[in-house]
Design a protein around this motif. Structure first.
Motif, PDB file in Angstrom:
ATOM      1  N   LYS A   2       0.840  -1.196   0.000  1.00  0.00           N
ATOM      2  CA  LYS A   2       0.000   0.000   0.000  1.00  0.00           C
ATOM      3  C   LYS A   2       0.881   1.255   0.000  1.00  0.00           C
ATOM      4  N   LYS A   7      -3.531  12.174   4.227  1.00  0.00           N
ATOM      5  CA  LYS A   7      -4.639  13.089   3.999  1.00  0.00           C
ATOM      6  C   LYS A   7      -4.080  14.493   3.759  1.00  0.00           C
ATOM      7  N   PHE A  22      -9.887  11.150   2.083  1.00  0.00           N
ATOM      8  CA  PHE A  22     -10.272   9.956   2.819  1.00  0.00           C
ATOM      9  C   PHE A  22      -9.417   8.791   2.343  1.00  0.00           C
ATOM     10  N   SER A  24      -8.921   4.531   2.860  1.00  0.00           N
ATOM     11  CA  SER A  24      -9.282   3.222   3.423  1.00  0.00           C
ATOM     12  C   SER A  24      -8.590   2.155   2.590  1.00  0.00           C
ATOM     13  N   SER A  25      -8.718   0.918   2.993  1.00  0.00           N
ATOM     14  CA  SER A  25      -8.112  -0.161   2.211  1.00  0.00           C
ATOM     15  C   SER A  25      -8.920  -0.451   0.945  1.00  0.00           C
ATOM     16  N   ASP A  26     -10.156   0.058   0.872  1.00  0.00           N
ATOM     17  CA  ASP A  26     -11.016  -0.175  -0.291  1.00  0.00           C
ATOM     18  C   ASP A  26     -10.896   0.904  -1.359  1.00  0.00           C
ATOM     19  N   ILE A  28      -9.564   5.484  -1.945  1.00  0.00           N
ATOM     20  CA  ILE A  28      -9.277   6.803  -1.398  1.00  0.00           C
ATOM     21  C   ILE A  28     -10.140   7.801  -2.163  1.00  0.00           C
TER      22      ILE A  28
END
Length: 88
Positions: A2, A7, A22, A24-26, A28
């Protein structure tokens, strides 16, 4: 692996340029435009700006380019996000 997203850092993803809002692992989100709200709608709004955001999914992260611009949250500027032409 990753990427080390933070941010407020500015990135280009395809033709979109903006700052990360934002992570997340899912996915941005990149804020690519901000528009001040009208006074009547800003009165009770949480955010006084309307933000246009683009979702960037993990498969696209490797193609993102970090831009040489100070982190959004380290400056006091609240300017509109730049376009691709502004970076040329």
């Amino acid at each position: 692996m990753k990427p080390d997203f933070k941010k407020g850092d500015y990135y280009q993803s395809k033709n979109d340029i903006g700052y990360i809002d934002f992570i997340s692992s899912d996915y941005i989100t990149l804020v690519v435009r901000e528009i001040p709200r009208e006074e009547r709608t800003a009165k009770n709004a949480v955010n006084k700006l309307i933000q246009v955001k683009v979702l960037v999914f993990p498969g696209e992260w490797k193609n993102m380019k970090k831009l040489d611009k100070p982190n959004r949250h380290l400056t006091k500027s609240n300017k509109n996000s730049l376009t691709l032409d502004d970076w040329a």
